[in-house]
Design a protein around this motif. Structure first.
Motif, PDB file in Angstrom:
ATOM      1  N   LEU A 162       0.853  -1.182   0.000  1.00 26.92           N
ATOM      2  CA  LEU A 162       0.000   0.000   0.000  1.00 26.92           C
ATOM      3  C   LEU A 162       0.891   1.235   0.000  1.00 26.92           C
ATOM      4  O   LEU A 162       1.660   1.442   0.935  1.00 26.92           O
ATOM      5  CB  LEU A 162      -0.907   0.022   1.234  1.00 26.92           C
ATOM      6  N   VAL A 163       0.793   2.038  -1.029  1.00 28.35           N
ATOM      7  CA  VAL A 163       1.614   3.241  -1.152  1.00 28.35           C
ATOM      8  C   VAL A 163       0.776   4.461  -0.790  1.00 28.35           C
ATOM      9  O   VAL A 163      -0.205   4.769  -1.472  1.00 28.35           O
ATOM     10  CB  VAL A 163       2.168   3.386  -2.586  1.00 28.35           C
ATOM     11  N   GLU A 164       1.145   5.112   0.325  1.00 30.29           N
ATOM     12  CA  GLU A 164       0.367   6.252   0.812  1.00 30.29           C
ATOM     13  C   GLU A 164      -1.132   5.957   0.742  1.00 30.29           C
ATOM     14  O   GLU A 164      -1.900   6.685   0.080  1.00 30.29           O
ATOM     15  CB  GLU A 164       0.726   7.510   0.030  1.00 30.29           C
ATOM     16  N   PRO A 165      -1.586   4.903   1.400  1.00 28.83           N
ATOM     17  CA  PRO A 165      -2.997   4.505   1.273  1.00 28.83           C
ATOM     18  C   PRO A 165      -3.948   5.526   1.886  1.00 28.83           C
ATOM     19  O   PRO A 165      -3.723   6.008   2.999  1.00 28.83           O
ATOM     20  CB  PRO A 165      -3.052   3.179   2.028  1.00 28.83           C
ATOM     21  N   ALA A 166      -5.017   5.833   1.163  1.00 32.11           N
ATOM     22  CA  ALA A 166      -6.022   6.792   1.644  1.00 32.11           C
ATOM     23  C   ALA A 166      -7.097   6.074   2.458  1.00 32.11           C
ATOM     24  O   ALA A 166      -8.293   6.327   2.295  1.00 32.11           O
ATOM     25  CB  ALA A 166      -6.636   7.529   0.469  1.00 32.11           C
ATOM     26  N   LEU A 167      -6.672   5.207   3.356  1.00 34.59           N
ATOM     27  CA  LEU A 167      -7.599   4.421   4.170  1.00 34.59           C
ATOM     28  C   LEU A 167      -7.995   5.223   5.415  1.00 34.59           C
ATOM     29  O   LEU A 167      -7.717   4.846   6.549  1.00 34.59           O
ATOM     30  CB  LEU A 167      -6.951   3.088   4.555  1.00 34.59           C
ATOM     31  N   TYR A 168      -8.692   6.323   5.183  1.00 35.14           N
ATOM     32  CA  TYR A 168      -9.052   7.224   6.271  1.00 35.14           C
ATOM     33  C   TYR A 168      -9.917   6.552   7.330  1.00 35.14           C
ATOM     34  O   TYR A 168      -9.857   6.902   8.511  1.00 35.14           O
ATOM     35  CB  TYR A 168      -9.769   8.455   5.703  1.00 35.14           C
TER      36      TYR A 168
END
Length: 218
Positions: A79-85
């Motif tokens: 996961l590259v800079e995952p936007a899993l807020y």
């Protein structure tokens, strides 16, 4: 075989200019706005002999949804800079992003697309929304306003706990570092590669980090 999944910007092969195209499939989910539809497209396009899934930013959310649904093979994930807020809701840095973006999306929903862009452009594009560039910016604003946000999908930090997971961040934005920290608490390995901001996959050290991870991931 690697399966590369892009974020909200460049799509397909163009999103991964530094990656070797041999033994690789480059997903393209840019034409669909809903995250569930992106997840379904990714699942349908995943190669049968995939050995690792590499996803960037918004793409990591669609990957996580597909994995949670059992639609992707249980292979290592990067996961590259995952936007899993969703995995870090309540954290101050996360809410400082979600709050203004939700307000901006409400403007767009009320027909004020320029009002949306006045918030979105400085936060996400690093530049002001100026009247002189609005004609050029309007199609971009329309695309991003139509795109479903990366939060509100019920994902938690354990979503990939059953597969070896590497999280790579660029040490430039507290939101991504917080997300990576939460994923690390659930078993993911976290590597920081500063120097390219939101695209650490463009740095020479990225492939070494992935190779080191895969050497012990299986």
């Amino acid at each position: 075989m690697r399966y590369y999944v892009h974020g909200a910007g460049r799509s397909g092969r163009a999103a991964w200019p530094e990656q070797d195209g041999a033994r690789a499939v480059f997903a393209d989910h840019g034409s669909v706005a809903r995250m569930a539809d992106k997840a379904a497209r990714l699942a349908a396009g995943c190669p049968d002999d995939v050995g690792v899934v590499v996803s960037h930013s918004l793409g990591a959310v669609a990957v996580a949804l597909a994995h949670a649904a059992g639609s992707l093979p249980a292979v290592p994930h990067v996961l590259v800079e995952p936007a899993l807020y969703d995995v870090a809701r309540g954290d101050a840095a996360i809410e400082a992003h979600v709050g203004p973006m939700e307000a901006a999306r409400a403007r767009a929903a009320d027909g004020d697309l320029h009002g949306f862009w006045q918030v979105f452009a400085p936060m996400m594009m690093g530049r002001d929304a100026t009247p002189g560039t609005w004609a050029e910016d309007r199609p971009v604003a329309e695309r991003f306003a139509a795109m479903e946000p990366p939060w509100g999908h019920g994902l938690d930090a354990d979503v990939l706990a059953d597969v070896p997971t590497l999280v790579v961040t660029g040490a430039w934005n507290e939101e991504y570092e917080v997300i990576a920290s939460r994923l690390a608490q659930s078993g993911a390995r976290h590597v920081v590669l500063p120097g390219a901001r939101h695209r650490p996959q463009d740095l020479p050290g990225f492939e070494d980090a992935v190779a080191d991870f895969l050497a012990t991931a299986r």
